[in-house]
Structures are given as structure tokens and as C-alpha cells.
Design an enzyme around this catalytic site. Structure first.
Site, PDB file in Angstrom:
ATOM      1  N   ARG A 260      68.806 -49.310 -20.364  1.00  0.00           N
ATOM      2  CA  ARG A 260      69.686 -48.278 -20.597  1.00  0.00           C
ATOM      3  C   ARG A 260      70.237 -48.316 -21.898  1.00  0.00           C
ATOM      4  NH1 ARG A 260      71.709 -49.440 -15.189  1.00  0.00           N
ATOM      5  NH2 ARG A 260      70.918 -47.996 -13.732  1.00  0.00           N
TER       6      ARG A 260
ATOM      7  N   LYS B  51      67.444 -38.419 -33.147  1.00  0.00           N
ATOM      8  CA  LYS B  51      66.348 -37.951 -32.343  1.00  0.00           C
ATOM      9  C   LYS B  51      65.377 -38.885 -32.019  1.00  0.00           C
ATOM     10  CE  LYS B  51      66.335 -32.976 -32.742  1.00  0.00           C
ATOM     11  NZ  LYS B  51      65.355 -31.709 -33.098  1.00  0.00           N
TER      12      LYS B  51
ATOM     13  N   GLU C 296      58.865 -31.754 -45.758  1.00  0.00           N
ATOM     14  CA  GLU C 296      60.457 -31.640 -45.130  1.00  0.00           C
ATOM     15  C   GLU C 296      61.365 -31.594 -46.389  1.00  0.00           C
ATOM     16  OE1 GLU C 296      61.036 -31.379 -41.976  1.00  0.00           O
ATOM     17  OE2 GLU C 296      59.412 -32.092 -40.905  1.00  0.00           O
TER      18      GLU C 296
ATOM     19  N   LYS D 214      70.171 -33.464 -44.443  1.00  0.00           N
ATOM     20  CA  LYS D 214      70.009 -33.527 -43.307  1.00  0.00           C
ATOM     21  C   LYS D 214      71.158 -34.226 -42.311  1.00  0.00           C
ATOM     22  CE  LYS D 214      66.853 -34.971 -39.409  1.00  0.00           C
ATOM     23  NZ  LYS D 214      65.653 -35.249 -39.022  1.00  0.00           N
TER      24      LYS D 214
ATOM     25  N   GLU E 131      72.104 -30.604 -31.203  1.00  0.00           N
ATOM     26  CA  GLU E 131      71.387 -29.301 -31.494  1.00  0.00           C
ATOM     27  C   GLU E 131      71.539 -28.218 -30.561  1.00  0.00           C
ATOM     28  OE1 GLU E 131      66.638 -28.928 -32.943  1.00  0.00           O
ATOM     29  OE2 GLU E 131      67.037 -29.858 -31.132  1.00  0.00           O
TER      30      GLU E 131
ATOM     31  N   ARG F  67      71.951 -27.189 -36.166  1.00  0.00           N
ATOM     32  CA  ARG F  67      71.017 -28.077 -36.245  1.00  0.00           C
ATOM     33  C   ARG F  67      69.757 -27.523 -36.276  1.00  0.00           C
ATOM     34  NH1 ARG F  67      70.593 -34.546 -34.061  1.00  0.00           N
ATOM     35  NH2 ARG F  67      68.438 -34.957 -34.918  1.00  0.00           N
TER      36      ARG F  67
ATOM     37  N   ASN G 158      64.526 -26.762 -37.461  1.00  0.00           N
ATOM     38  CA  ASN G 158      63.268 -26.440 -36.882  1.00  0.00           C
ATOM     39  C   ASN G 158      62.538 -25.605 -37.856  1.00  0.00           C
ATOM     40  OD1 ASN G 158      63.693 -28.255 -34.743  1.00  0.00           O
ATOM     41  ND2 ASN G 158      64.966 -26.848 -33.803  1.00  0.00           N
TER      42      ASN G 158
ATOM     43  N   HIS H 134      58.435 -25.556 -38.032  1.00  0.00           N
ATOM     44  CA  HIS H 134      58.285 -26.252 -36.813  1.00  0.00           C
ATOM     45  C   HIS H 134      57.753 -25.817 -35.856  1.00  0.00           C
ATOM     46  CE1 HIS H 134      60.012 -29.228 -39.607  1.00  0.00           C
ATOM     47  NE2 HIS H 134      59.652 -30.352 -38.916  1.00  0.00           N
TER      48      HIS H 134
ATOM     49  N   HIS I  52      54.298 -27.019 -35.217  1.00  0.00           N
ATOM     50  CA  HIS I  52      53.994 -27.995 -34.214  1.00  0.00           C
ATOM     51  C   HIS I  52      52.961 -27.406 -33.197  1.00  0.00           C
ATOM     52  CE1 HIS I  52      57.958 -30.392 -33.724  1.00  0.00           C
ATOM     53  NE2 HIS I  52      57.224 -31.109 -34.749  1.00  0.00           N
TER      54      HIS I  52
ATOM     55  N   HIS J 221      52.020 -34.557 -40.258  1.00  0.00           N
ATOM     56  CA  HIS J 221      53.034 -33.491 -39.769  1.00  0.00           C
ATOM     57  C   HIS J 221      53.371 -32.595 -40.990  1.00  0.00           C
ATOM     58  CE1 HIS J 221      56.589 -32.186 -37.812  1.00  0.00           C
ATOM     59  NE2 HIS J 221      57.341 -32.641 -38.895  1.00  0.00           N
TER      60      HIS J 221
END
Length: 350
Positions: A106, A128, A170, A208, A218, A222, A226, A229, A233, A248
Site C-alpha cells: 500500500r 504521476k 516536452e 511543470k 488533473e 494540469r 497534455n 499528447h 500518444h 516519446h
């Protein structure tokens, strides 16, 4: 939370020696094992026992099977809830290591030591964590902050040019969505190398981090991160599913071009700004051949993007150089037109 390391790593050693960790587990891939781990171990001053966990490099390793192997190793090595995971690597390592640590028993503590430009400016920041599911990017993960991020810019000197260029995408994105001056500073770099990029890393990290602090989970601003992306993506996932993985940043650069054109079609930016942005991205990134990918294959991935709601594709689109809007829904026709615009860029350059 973000510390720029000096050459003897004293800040990292102070961190380790003022906490009550039981044991250290250092996660690396084959590349960081060879090029970066010796630097870390050569400067590490701690009495804590440590183990090295190594995985193969590449996005294709960021899956539940690898995570399960790491959980099993941590269990076999009797890692308890006071153990610390050090993620030494690029985005795959920080995403994967953060996910494994945040879910094992956990949640155990972890820190990130990014070794690529992509992970320094983007992947290691923001809390993230995640793994890919089938060929969908980052579909399973958590929002969990690392205890600390330690950045050693000299690691960039070990990077191949393509990896440096990947992370630079980025940085360009940060300028486009939040800081026009940062964008202008970046596009004036004539030779893309570590020396030219290092002076601008901290600005990208701050952009960032500032956005993340405003909206950790998000829910709103936030989402601007993206930009580039959504389509990017989808293309990255298609390439991965067909056994032809791309970096990427290459996918994000392609995504930023198509989504910049989409921003123009939606009348969010002028034609002049659209042209300026696309031409400057093209200075650094070669054309990515997507002729083998049908629109329907791309749309299938777009519809399953984790950012969507009510089966509607949500875009983050720029509303000017240095500003961005989010949760923007476009027509399928407009999206297809932007993808076709990118396909024709290769013809225009010939």
C-alpha cells in the site's frame, strides 16, 4: 521537492542520513546501470544496505508483468514499509518505479533521480506513476509524489542525441502552453546539445511543478500539460503495437504539430502563429511517417484515451504562444483534417 545535485551528491546523502529508512532498492535499466549507477554509487555515503534492481530498457517493459516481477523481488528481499526505492533512469524507470513503490504494501517511499532530459523536465515531476495496458499508454497508475527529486544535469552528457531531442519536445511544450519567453529562448537554440539545453532545464521544471501544485489530480489546469499528447500518444501506441517503437518526444512533436493545426482550425490561434510554431518544431524533428496508419486505427486509440469523458475526445489546445485551453472537444472531421495536414507535410518538404 526538486534539488539540483552538486558533484559530490551531498544533498542526497544528507537526505538519506536524516531519514530512518530500513534498506535501499535502486531501480535501473541496462543503460543507467552502465552509465549512471557508477556515478551514484561513487558518491553515495550511507551505512544503509542496498540492492540493485535492473530491467531491460524501453517503453515495452512498462507493463504489469515487469511490475509483478519487481513486487516479487521486493517481497523475496523482505522489503518493509520503511524501505526506499531510488528510481535512477528515464521516464520508463520513474513511471514504473513510482508505480511499483506506491502500490507495494500500500505504498513505500521513493525518490526519483532522472537521467534523461525527458525525465528531468517532465516524467519525474508531478506524482504521476503508471504502466501501459496492452498498447494504451499509462492506463494503470497512481497519483503519488516522490519524497524528493534529485537532478544531476551532467547525466545528460551520457545521452544519445535522439534521447536529448526527445526530452526537448516536452520543454517546447512547456513554453507553448505557459511561457512565451521560454519558448522563444528554446527555438533560438541553434545546436541542440547538453550545454545548450542545461541553462533552460530549471525553467521547464518550474513550469511543470507550478501547474502540478495548482492541480495535483488533473481536474483542470494540469490538463494543459497534455497538449500534443492526445494524438501523440495514439501514434506512439500504434508504433509500439506494431513492434516499431518510437521515442516519446518524437510522438509528442508530431502531436504538437497536428494539435497546433487543430488549434488553428478551431480559430484559437492565428494562421501566422500556427505557421511559426510548426516551422520551429520541424527545425528539430524529422517527419514521422504515419502513412501505414489508418484514421480509424488512430481514432480507436483517441476514443480510449484516459483523459476522455462520456466517450468524447478531450483535447488541450493552445490559444496563443504561451497559453492553453483544456477539455476542448473537436469534430471528427477537424481531427482527421489535422492528421491529413501532417501526412502532407512530407510532400511539402520534398
Amino acid at each position: 521537492m526538486i534539488t539540483i545535485l552538486n558533484d559530490n551528491f551531498s544533498q542526497l546523502n544528507d537526505f538519506l542520513n536524516t531519514r530512518s529508512f530500513s534498506k535501499i532498492f535502486i531501480l535501473v535499466d541496462e543503460n543507467t546501470h552502465e552509465y549512471c549507477l557508477p556515478v551514484l554509487l561513487g558518491n553515495l555515503e550511507t551505512d544503509l544496505a542496498f540492492e540493485i534492481l535492473e530491467i531491460e530498457p524501453g517503453e515495452e517493459m512498462k507493463n504489469i508483468q515487469t511490475a509483478n516481477q519487481l513486487w516479487e523481488i521486493l517481497t523475496e528481499m523482505q522489503a518493509d514499509r520503511k524501505a526506499l526505492v531510488i528510481n535512477l533512469g528515464g521516464g520508463v524507470i520513474t513511471d514504473m518505479g513510482g508505480f511499483v513503490a506506491s502500490t507495494y504494501k500500500r505504498g513505500i517511499q521513493f525518490i526519483n533521480i532522472p537521467t534523461t532530459l525527458l525525465s528531468m523536465c517532465d516524467a519525474s515531476i508531478g506524482g504521476k506513476t503508471g504502466i501501459d495496458l496492452m498498447h494504451y499508454k499509462n492506463m494503470v497508475g497512481t497519483f503519488t509524489f516522490p519524497e524528493q527529486i534529485f537532478v544531476y544535469p551532467k547525466f545528460l552528457e551520457t545521452l544519445p542525441y535522439k534521447e536529448l531531442r526527445s526530452g526537448f519536445a516536452e520543454m517546447l511544450k512547456h513554453g507553448l502552453i505557459a511561457d512565451k519567453k521560454h519558448w522563444e529562448n528554446l527555438i533560438n537554440i541553434s545546436k541542440l546539445d547538453a550545454d545548450a539545453v542545461v541553462p533552460h532545464i530549471e525553467t521547464s521544471m518550474e513550469i511543470k511543478q507550478d501547474i502540478v501544485q495548482q492541480d495535483f489530480q488533473e481536474k483542470n489546469i494540469r490538463k494543459t500539460l497534455n497538449f500534443g499528447h492526445t494524438i501523440g500518444h495514439a501514434i506512439e501506441s500504434l508504433c509500439l503495437s506494431q513492434g516499431n517503437p518510437i521515442l516519446h518526444g518524437e510522438a509528442v512533436a508530431m502531436g504538437m504539430i497536428t494539435e497546433t493545426h487543430l488549434s488553428f482550425l478551431e480559430e484559437l490561434i492565428s494562421e501566422e502563429d500556427c505557421t511559426i510554431i510548426i516551422e520551429n518544431i520541424q527545425k528539430y524533428y524529422p517527419y514521422l511517417d504515419i502513412s501505414d496508419y489508418k484514421d480509424e486505427d488512430i481514432f480507436e486509440l483517441l476514443i480510449n484515451d484516459k483523459k476522455n469523458t462520456d466517450s468524447k475526445i478531450n483535447f488541450s489546445l493552445i490559444s496563443g504562444i504561451g497559453s492553453c485551453t483544456f477539455d476542448y472537444q473537436c469534430s471528427k472531421k477537424g481531427i482527421a483534417s489535422s492528421i491529413e495536414f501532417y501526412r502532407k507535410l512530407n510532400d511539402a518538404s520534398m
